[in-house]
Enzyme design. Structure first.
Site, PDB file in Angstrom:
ATOM      1  N   ARG A  68       0.862  -1.174   0.000  1.00 45.04           N
ATOM      2  CA  ARG A  68       0.000   0.000   0.000  1.00 45.04           C
ATOM      3  C   ARG A  68       0.902   1.227   0.000  1.00 45.04           C
ATOM      4  O   ARG A  68       1.958   1.237   0.652  1.00 45.04           O
ATOM      5  CB  ARG A  68      -0.892   0.035   1.248  1.00 45.04           C
ATOM      6  CG  ARG A  68      -2.076  -0.919   1.188  1.00 45.04           C
ATOM      7  CD  ARG A  68      -3.151  -0.449   0.198  1.00 45.04           C
ATOM      8  NE  ARG A  68      -4.317  -1.314   0.199  1.00 45.04           N
ATOM      9  CZ  ARG A  68      -4.508  -2.353  -0.619  1.00 45.04           C
ATOM     10  NH1 ARG A  68      -3.589  -2.676  -1.531  1.00 45.04           N
ATOM     11  NH2 ARG A  68      -5.612  -3.068  -0.557  1.00 45.04           N
ATOM     12  N   HIS A 105      -1.372   0.495  -9.837  1.00 39.17           N
ATOM     13  CA  HIS A 105      -2.018  -0.467  -8.932  1.00 39.17           C
ATOM     14  C   HIS A 105      -2.600  -1.666  -9.709  1.00 39.17           C
ATOM     15  O   HIS A 105      -3.800  -1.951  -9.610  1.00 39.17           O
ATOM     16  CB  HIS A 105      -3.102   0.232  -8.100  1.00 39.17           C
ATOM     17  CG  HIS A 105      -3.386  -0.447  -6.798  1.00 39.17           C
ATOM     18  ND1 HIS A 105      -3.781   0.222  -5.665  1.00 39.17           N
ATOM     19  CD2 HIS A 105      -3.363  -1.760  -6.433  1.00 39.17           C
ATOM     20  CE1 HIS A 105      -3.989  -0.637  -4.671  1.00 39.17           C
ATOM     21  NE2 HIS A 105      -3.733  -1.857  -5.125  1.00 39.17           N
ATOM     22  N   GLU A 147      -3.261   7.817  -3.861  1.00 38.31           N
ATOM     23  CA  GLU A 147      -3.800   7.373  -5.157  1.00 38.31           C
ATOM     24  C   GLU A 147      -5.081   8.126  -5.479  1.00 38.31           C
ATOM     25  O   GLU A 147      -5.871   8.374  -4.560  1.00 38.31           O
ATOM     26  CB  GLU A 147      -4.058   5.861  -5.115  1.00 38.31           C
ATOM     27  CG  GLU A 147      -2.757   5.106  -5.198  1.00 38.31           C
ATOM     28  CD  GLU A 147      -2.921   3.593  -5.247  1.00 38.31           C
ATOM     29  OE1 GLU A 147      -3.920   3.115  -5.789  1.00 38.31           O
ATOM     30  OE2 GLU A 147      -2.016   2.907  -4.751  1.00 38.31           O
TER      31      GLU A 147
HETATM   32  N1  LIG Z   1      -0.717  -3.843  -5.142  1.00 36.86           N
HETATM   33  C1  LIG Z   1      -1.728  -4.680  -5.143  1.00 36.86           C
HETATM   34  O1  LIG Z   1      -2.520  -4.746  -6.077  1.00 36.86           O
HETATM   35  C2  LIG Z   1      -1.910  -5.625  -3.998  1.00 36.86           C
HETATM   36  C3  LIG Z   1      -2.439  -6.898  -4.259  1.00 36.86           C
HETATM   37  C4  LIG Z   1      -2.620  -7.743  -3.181  1.00 36.86           C
HETATM   38  C5  LIG Z   1      -2.286  -7.338  -1.894  1.00 36.86           C
HETATM   39  N2  LIG Z   1      -1.777  -6.098  -1.694  1.00 36.86           N
HETATM   40  C6  LIG Z   1      -1.378  -5.678  -0.328  1.00 36.86           C
HETATM   41  O2  LIG Z   1      -0.496  -6.670   0.192  1.00 36.86           O
HETATM   42  C7  LIG Z   1      -0.800  -6.892   1.553  1.00 36.86           C
HETATM   43  C8  LIG Z   1      -0.342  -8.275   1.955  1.00 36.86           C
HETATM   44  O3  LIG Z   1      -1.175  -9.285   1.405  1.00 36.86           O
HETATM   45  P1  LIG Z   1      -0.988 -10.822   1.836  1.00 36.86           P
HETATM   46  O4  LIG Z   1      -2.072 -11.594   1.210  1.00 36.86           O
HETATM   47  O5  LIG Z   1       0.413 -11.266   1.632  1.00 36.86           O
HETATM   48  O6  LIG Z   1      -1.281 -10.679   3.408  1.00 36.86           O
HETATM   49  P2  LIG Z   1      -0.688 -11.527   4.605  1.00 36.86           P
HETATM   50  O7  LIG Z   1      -1.548 -11.196   5.771  1.00 36.86           O
HETATM   51  O8  LIG Z   1      -0.537 -12.954   4.208  1.00 36.86           O
HETATM   52  O9  LIG Z   1       0.775 -10.917   4.807  1.00 36.86           O
HETATM   53  C9  LIG Z   1       1.039  -9.720   5.462  1.00 36.86           C
HETATM   54  C10 LIG Z   1       2.246  -9.931   6.352  1.00 36.86           C
HETATM   55  O10 LIG Z   1       2.654  -8.679   6.902  1.00 36.86           O
HETATM   56  C11 LIG Z   1       3.155  -8.957   8.185  1.00 36.86           C
HETATM   57  N3  LIG Z   1       3.243  -7.741   8.977  1.00 36.86           N
HETATM   58  C12 LIG Z   1       2.240  -7.076   9.596  1.00 36.86           C
HETATM   59  N4  LIG Z   1       2.751  -6.007  10.257  1.00 36.86           N
HETATM   60  C13 LIG Z   1       4.082  -6.005  10.012  1.00 36.86           C
HETATM   61  C14 LIG Z   1       5.140  -5.157  10.409  1.00 36.86           C
HETATM   62  N5  LIG Z   1       4.929  -4.106  11.210  1.00 36.86           N
HETATM   63  N6  LIG Z   1       6.392  -5.452   9.980  1.00 36.86           N
HETATM   64  C15 LIG Z   1       6.607  -6.514   9.184  1.00 36.86           C
HETATM   65  N7  LIG Z   1       5.643  -7.365   8.786  1.00 36.86           N
HETATM   66  C16 LIG Z   1       4.396  -7.098   9.195  1.00 36.86           C
HETATM   67  C17 LIG Z   1       2.175  -9.987   8.751  1.00 36.86           C
HETATM   68  O11 LIG Z   1       2.716 -10.678   9.861  1.00 36.86           O
HETATM   69  C18 LIG Z   1       1.969 -10.872   7.539  1.00 36.86           C
HETATM   70  O12 LIG Z   1       2.859 -11.968   7.496  1.00 36.86           O
HETATM   71  C19 LIG Z   1      -2.329  -6.674   1.616  1.00 36.86           C
HETATM   72  O13 LIG Z   1      -2.741  -6.311   2.931  1.00 36.86           O
HETATM   73  C20 LIG Z   1      -2.561  -5.558   0.622  1.00 36.86           C
HETATM   74  O14 LIG Z   1      -2.527  -4.308   1.271  1.00 36.86           O
HETATM   75  C21 LIG Z   1      -1.597  -5.228  -2.712  1.00 36.86           C
HETATM   76  O1  LIG Z   2      -5.419  -5.546  -1.626  1.00 37.84           O
HETATM   77  C1  LIG Z   2      -5.620  -5.916  -2.791  1.00 37.84           C
HETATM   78  O2  LIG Z   2      -6.223  -6.974  -3.047  1.00 37.84           O
HETATM   79  C2  LIG Z   2      -5.098  -5.121  -3.938  1.00 37.84           C
HETATM   80  O3  LIG Z   2      -4.586  -3.914  -3.642  1.00 37.84           O
HETATM   81  C3  LIG Z   2      -5.912  -5.162  -5.181  1.00 37.84           C
HETATM   82  O4  LIG Z   2      -5.770  -6.425  -5.689  1.00 37.84           O
END
Ligand SMILES: NC(=O)c1ccc[n+]([C@@H]2O[C@H](COP(=O)([O-])OP(=O)(O)OC[C@H]3O[C@@H](n4cnc5c(N)ncnc54)[C@H](O)[C@@H]3O)[C@@H](O)[C@H]2O)c1
Ligand SMILES: O=C(O)[C@H](O)CO
Length: 386
Positions: free
Chosen positions: A273, A320, A302
């Site tokens: 994010r 994004h 954004e």
């Molecule tokens: N750019 C995009 O389109 C896109 C797509 C998918 C997800 N995302 C973002 O990616 C994030 C992660 O997704 P995921 O499915 O891997 O989630 P997830 O919950 O599996 O992984 C997130 C990880 O972050 C860790 N974490 C939390 N606080 C932390 C900190 N202070 N320091 C270090 N690590 C920390 C958690 O322990 C966890 O392992 C989502 O929350 C979303 O915001 C963005």
């Molecule tokens: O959190 C998410 O899933 C993304 O930002 C969009 O796929």
């Protein structure tokens, strides 16, 4: 009085009224809802980001559930409106739900769904693509070629970084961070250093086994290290990819001070994010350190970029799109719809949001459960025993 918002209606006589604030890819999610007696209304307004007022108009006087988007502000006002209209189900079409005030949802007894798992590999692949594009200066070189500036091979032309044998750093080694780490370790034989609040035993085992395989084949083995602090990762890694959730512990994790501790030629990737990075500090760092490169999929405000970012040659910026593969986006739509449907039908919550594959099999009916409800515990919702 809110202005009316244009909609497309499916199955007008359905018993349950479900609203989707956007059209979403694929048709399976639509069919799953209408087969289960839902009247589905899809917002067809042209504007990209709907206001709270627009969504209140969509909810109307009677609404059983809403499928919403990460660009929308799901707080007290919207949950109060949904609850007043009789609705107890909301799902983001995203895994991240920092746009949702879960406490407000709890207050009104509304279940909040998200879409984990289906976007893990797609998002990690975009992070890997940005890593490669930044390391080998692909976007700069493409612009150079199209501008007609190429007049022959030169020893110094667009020299970049070799990834093999370098160290990849992952901050937030959850689903996506771990998938990205595996791609970079296996694909490019990079060593791994990671920081997460929790140990990622599966990831460590994977790197150990791959290292043993390389050694048995006479190659330099890859290694892994779990860092005790984020700063250890920033100091040691050559490529750093950010994959934590956005919350108050990760806001501006990358700032002026932390950037200063990174290697001058490091590569920073952000597919998590935007606010995880202080973008103003980043622009300044890019200006001062021309060999430092970034690949950004997300931005602090954004859809805007902070002044100066768009002019930086050492930055690759994409809008994004990390989860934007057809399979993933259709799957996200399916999971979001099933989260809402499951709550409306009184189904339990799926026992493992990391294993949502049964919901994505197009050749079989989905399980009678909501795939992922983030406040299931707070609402005391039953968990599926399947
Ligand atoms: N750019 C995009 O389109 C896109 C797509 C998918 C997800 N995302 C973002 O990616 C994030 C992660 O997704 P995921 O499915 O891997 O989630 P997830 O919950 O599996 O992984 C997130 C990880 O972050 C860790 N974490 C939390 N606080 C932390 C900190 N202070 N320091 C270090 N690590 C920390 C958690 O322990 C966890 O392992 C989502 O929350 C979303 O915001 C963005
Ligand atoms: O959190 C998410 O899933 C993304 O930002 C969009 O796929």
């Amino acid at each position: 009085m809110a202005k009316p918002v244009s909609i497309e209606v499916w199955n007008p006589n359905g018993k349950y009224r479900v609203v989707s604030t956007k059209s979403m890819p694929g048709t399976r999610w639509i069919n799953l809802l209408i087969e289960q007696d839902c009247r589905l209304e899809i917002c067809t307004e042209k504007k990209t980001i709907l206001s709270v007022e627009d969504i209140i108009a969509l909810i109307g006087d009677k609404c059983d559930g809403v499928i919403g988007q990460l660009t929308e502000d799901w707080g007290e006002t919207l949950f109060a409106a949904l609850s007043k209209a009789g609705g107890k189900a909301f799902s983001n079409m995203a895994v991240g739900y920092n746009n949702v005030d879960v406490n407000a949802a709890n207050k009104y007894g509304v279940a909040v769904g998200n879409t984990p798992g289906v976007l893990t590999e797609t998002t990690a692949e975009l992070a890997a693509s940005l890593s490669l594009a930044a390391a080998r200066r692909i976007v700069e070189a493409d612009g150079f070629m199209r501008a007609g500036l190429y007049d022959g091979w030169l020893p110094h032309l667009f020299v970049g970084n070799l990834l093999k044998g370098q160290t990849v750093g992952v901050i937030g080694a959850g689903r996506i961070g771990s998938a990205y780490a595996r791609m970079m370790v296996e694909g490019f034989k990079m060593n791994l250093i990671y920081f997460d609040l929790y140990q990622s035993t599966r990831l460590e085992k994977f790197v150990t086994a791959y290292g043993q395989f390389l050694k048995a084949n006479g190659e330099q083995p890859v290694t892994w290290k779990r860092a005790s602090s984020m700063s250890e990762v920033l100091q040691e890694a050559d490529v750093i990819s950010l994959h934590p959730v956005l919350d108050k512990t990760t806001y501006h994790l990358i700032n002026k001070e932390s950037l200063a501790t990174m290697k001058k030629e490091a590569i920073l990737i952000n597919c998590s994010r935007g606010p995880v990075v202080d973008e103003v500090a980043l622009v300044e760092h890019l200006k001062q350190n021309p060999m430092f490169r970034v690949g950004l999929d997300v931005f602090e405000d954004e859809p805007y970029m902070k002044p100066g970012l768009g002019e930086m040659k050492n930055a690759i910026v994409v809008p994004h799109i990390a989860s934007a593969s057809k399979w993933t986006r259709e799957g996200m739509a399916t999971l979001a719809a099933l989260n809402v449907l499951g709550k409306i039908k009184g189904y339990p919550v799926w026992h493992d949001p990391n294993r949502v594959d049964p919901f994505l099999n197009e050749n079989a009916p989905p399980p009678a459960a909501s795939p992922s409800i983030v406040n299931a515990k707070a609402l005391g919702l039953p968990v599926s025993k399947l």
